[in-house]
Design a protein around this motif. Sequence first.
Motif, short mmCIF file in Angstrom:
data_model
loop_
_atom_site.label_atom_id
_atom_site.label_comp_id
_atom_site.label_asym_id
_atom_site.label_seq_id
_atom_site.Cartn_x
_atom_site.Cartn_y
_atom_site.Cartn_z
N VAL A 60 -19.93 -7.45 -2.95
CA VAL A 60 -20.67 -6.42 -3.69
C VAL A 60 -20.33 -5.05 -3.12
N ASN A 77 -38.67 -5.40 -4.79
CA ASN A 77 -38.55 -6.84 -5.07
C ASN A 77 -39.75 -7.64 -4.60
N GLN A 132 -28.33 -11.66 -6.46
CA GLN A 132 -28.16 -12.21 -5.10
C GLN A 132 -28.86 -13.54 -4.86
N1 UDP Z 1 -29.70 -7.44 -3.93
C1 UDP Z 1 -29.32 -7.87 -5.18
N2 UDP Z 1 -28.00 -7.76 -5.52
C2 UDP Z 1 -27.07 -7.27 -4.69
C3 UDP Z 1 -27.45 -6.83 -3.41
C4 UDP Z 1 -28.79 -6.93 -3.06
O1 UDP Z 1 -30.14 -8.33 -5.98
O2 UDP Z 1 -25.89 -7.21 -5.09
C5 UDP Z 1 -31.14 -7.55 -3.56
C6 UDP Z 1 -31.35 -8.61 -2.51
O3 UDP Z 1 -31.52 -9.87 -3.14
C7 UDP Z 1 -32.59 -8.12 -1.78
C8 UDP Z 1 -32.53 -6.60 -1.96
O4 UDP Z 1 -31.57 -6.34 -2.98
O5 UDP Z 1 -33.76 -8.64 -2.38
C9 UDP Z 1 -32.08 -5.88 -0.71
O6 UDP Z 1 -33.10 -5.88 0.21
P1 UDP Z 1 -32.83 -6.00 1.78
O7 UDP Z 1 -34.16 -5.97 2.46
O8 UDP Z 1 -31.98 -7.16 2.08
O9 UDP Z 1 -31.97 -4.73 2.14
P2 UDP Z 1 -32.13 -3.15 1.82
O10 UDP Z 1 -31.51 -2.94 0.49
O11 UDP Z 1 -33.59 -2.84 1.84
O12 UDP Z 1 -31.37 -2.51 2.92
#
Ligand code: UDP
Length: 453
Positions: free
Chosen positions: A300, A25, A335
């Motif tokens: 989620v 992202n 999100q």
């Molecule tokens: N995300 C999303 N939809 C969801 C859950 C997470 O788009 O239902 C995105 C969130 O916006 C973020 C990324 O996934 O940009 C997760 O990154 P984060 O660093 O918070 O956690 P990780 O997945 O690396 O543990």
Amino acid sequence: MEKIREVAKQRRLLLVPCPYQGHINPMLHLATYLHRNGFSIAIAHTSFNSLNPNRHPDFTFICLDDRLPDDLVASLDIAKLLLAVNDNCKASLKEAMATVLRDVVCVIHDEIMHFCGEVASGFGVRSLVLRTNSISTCIARSVVLQLHAEGRLPLLDEGSSMEDEVPNLYPLRYKDLPVSAHSDIYQSTKLVHKMHDLTTSSAVIWNTIPFLEPSELTQIKTKIYNQIPIFAIGPIHKISPTSSSSSLLNEDSACLSWLHKKPSNSVIYVSLGSVARLTNHELQEMAWGLVNSNQPFLWVVRPGSVRGSDGIGFILEEFQKKAGDRGCIVEWAPQKEVLAHSAIGGFLSHCGWNSTLESLSEGVPMLCRPYSGDQRGNSRYISCVWRVGLTLEGHELNRNELEKGIRKLMVEEEGKKMREKAVDFKRKIEDCLRENGSCARNLKELVDFIMSF
Ligand code: UDP
């Protein structure tokens, strides 16, 4: 600016994300920003968690041959998998840079994809590292390396109190140090060693906001990386807000229509990110905690996020029935849009760094349930330094504690104060994004820096 854009047009940048959602992202937001500023963009990605080029028609995509064996992918040992990506993709990147990517003037790679720096320097091309965690995490990782060198890892073995604060690392305790629950300690320290080696890098781009961790930024600039520039351009997700989704899973936008019908600040949003996994027991505790809290919730539950997922569909259907219209369960949410929705009043989060920045940027207070890596440290900053949330501390997720935490955050005085603070952070972040704010200034300096190559 127009003139810079004209010159930039002739310059092609190669961006290489690490193949996990929390890394993809920020890299794609950065790519979109740089493209809007006139650069031509190529993205090299692995075949594991590969990206969808159709979503980004302005970029050129190159798929690197990662040759990851199925059993390694299935093992979920992230550090081992990423070490293999670094070894296996080198040849493929070399070949691309000798042929289709011959005109690249600069490589920007995730800190984890350290092989890119080495390959780029072999072609006489400058490279920049993108760090997608906080500065505090980077400093804490140095402490982990030090402890490892002293033979003191895993910490549990040495009988020292995990509750003690680590000297000079406030607010982190030993138990908050960024150690992965998904990897063997030898593999993960090997990976961190490589991530910290910046010998081939011309600069570091950091997805953080200077006012969030000012002393950490000074420390890193003066004591640790004093040879190369650091561009703290966060929050990256706000620098190209309309970029198309880089989600590996399909976002279920129906939850937005559900949110439209809910009162302001009434809904708790629940997501544990793209990697954390629950046991079946924890899933049930979470479900009961949510149902018993009597607050509307948007939850989620990612496919594969529950160990031994048999029967999960049935369990979730039952809970959905119990909650009725008070609950909405989806597999993956948009999100950033969810957090920006006025109905959202709190975020039950694993405290990944992107989620933390996304929540702060929208003024949403957090209920922290960290699992692994940097998440514990982030949750300490959220609850003890920025005071925009509270942490569920227990080892096991417990329905009563969760219910209490949700009430505290959503309806009690303590939560109200945190919401006010969070809204304050949102305003400060908006200032950073305005002309002459830290983010805008550092982005401009970054573009000038790349143009100087
Ligand atoms: N995300 C999303 N939809 C969801 C859950 C997470 O788009 O239902 C995105 C969130 O916006 C973020 C990324 O996934 O940009 C997760 O990154 P984060 O660093 O918070 O956690 P990780 O997945 O690396 O543990």
